[in-house]
Design a protein around this motif. Sequence first.
Motif, short mmCIF file in Angstrom:
data_model
loop_
_atom_site.label_atom_id
_atom_site.label_comp_id
_atom_site.label_asym_id
_atom_site.label_seq_id
_atom_site.Cartn_x
_atom_site.Cartn_y
_atom_site.Cartn_z
N THR A 14 54.16 38.78 27.51
CA THR A 14 52.91 38.02 27.53
C THR A 14 52.34 38.05 28.93
O THR A 14 52.89 37.45 29.85
N VAL A 15 51.24 38.76 29.13
CA VAL A 15 50.68 39.00 30.46
C VAL A 15 49.45 38.12 30.67
O VAL A 15 48.45 38.24 29.96
N LEU A 16 49.54 37.23 31.66
CA LEU A 16 48.46 36.31 32.01
C LEU A 16 47.98 36.60 33.43
O LEU A 16 48.69 37.24 34.22
N HIS A 17 46.79 36.09 33.78
CA HIS A 17 46.17 36.51 35.04
C HIS A 17 45.82 35.39 36.00
O HIS A 17 45.21 35.64 37.03
N GLN A 18 46.20 34.17 35.69
CA GLN A 18 46.00 33.06 36.60
C GLN A 18 47.21 32.14 36.53
O GLN A 18 47.92 32.11 35.51
N VAL A 59 51.27 41.47 24.77
CA VAL A 59 49.89 40.99 24.73
C VAL A 59 49.39 40.88 26.17
O VAL A 59 50.06 40.27 27.01
N VAL A 60 48.24 41.47 26.46
CA VAL A 60 47.58 41.29 27.76
C VAL A 60 46.32 40.46 27.51
O VAL A 60 45.44 40.87 26.76
N PHE A 61 46.26 39.30 28.15
CA PHE A 61 45.16 38.36 27.95
C PHE A 61 43.99 38.64 28.90
O PHE A 61 43.99 39.60 29.64
N GLY A 62 43.01 37.74 28.85
CA GLY A 62 41.82 37.88 29.67
C GLY A 62 41.99 37.27 31.04
O GLY A 62 43.08 36.84 31.44
N GLY A 63 40.89 37.21 31.77
CA GLY A 63 40.88 36.64 33.11
C GLY A 63 39.50 36.78 33.72
O GLY A 63 38.65 37.49 33.20
N PRO A 64 39.25 36.10 34.83
CA PRO A 64 37.92 36.13 35.45
C PRO A 64 37.60 37.42 36.18
O PRO A 64 36.46 37.67 36.53
N MET A 65 38.62 38.26 36.40
CA MET A 65 38.40 39.51 37.11
C MET A 65 37.85 40.58 36.18
O MET A 65 37.79 40.40 34.96
N SER A 66 37.42 41.70 36.77
CA SER A 66 36.92 42.83 36.00
C SER A 66 37.99 43.91 35.90
O SER A 66 38.80 44.09 36.82
N ALA A 67 37.98 44.63 34.80
CA ALA A 67 38.90 45.76 34.65
C ALA A 67 38.56 46.88 35.63
O ALA A 67 39.37 47.79 35.83
N ASN A 68 37.38 46.79 36.27
CA ASN A 68 36.98 47.79 37.26
C ASN A 68 37.32 47.39 38.69
O ASN A 68 37.07 48.15 39.62
N ASP A 69 37.87 46.19 38.88
CA ASP A 69 38.17 45.72 40.24
C ASP A 69 39.20 46.61 40.91
O ASP A 69 40.04 47.24 40.25
#
Length: 239
Positions: A14-18, A59-69
Amino acid sequence: MSRVTAGKRPRILTVLHQELSSPGRVGHLLVESGFDLDIRRPPLGDPLPDTLAGHAGAVVFGGPMSANDGDEFVKRETEWLAVPLVENRPFLGICLGAQMLANHLGGSVGSRDDGIVEIGWYPLKATEDGKKLMHWPEMVYQFHREGFSLPSDATLLATADHYPNQAFRYGDNAWGIQFHAELTRVMMQRWVVRGAHRFELPGAQPGRDHLGGRMIWDMHLKRWLTEFLATVFGRPEAA
């Protein structure tokens, strides 16, 4: 990394971004159906496994960053998606996770030229391929400024007016969805408070409509999510 052994519940990476992000309803439903969660936060330095042999999927979840960052973890995560794809393990990307998958598969991620976003509740339309798979909700919750192109050889499952690529399947076991079915009521309230500055963007809905729409459409979205997760990850075999 530890492997699944007899007598232990299979784990979902489970992959989270914050730091305070939660897998929300997706996590609740997976645990209820017999899985455990192996939570990693790559932006905080957590490593991703070299193989998913010890996991039932990811599962890779969302986050406020961009996939292009250009952040190192964004590049590392996007490249890591080769692991579930090569090993043909169940994988689900949600919002940012779906955009990373699109980038990995040679697609592109970006905003609309007119700046229109989807933040709030918006209509969803299943494609013929999507209809063959399951019944889809008519309205879904969105919180994004960018969309993705459909990767080559991917199958489009659901579409919408402003961002036509809403859900897709690649191969046997890789799935991406642009919208958010994982939010609990507490999560949505937090997003509405912390994301209020985005409600001025073109196409965004005011915060009261986010919570008001939830009372009308969320039960249908939850019912769909339950069936969808069972389609992606199946049910753990009895120990």
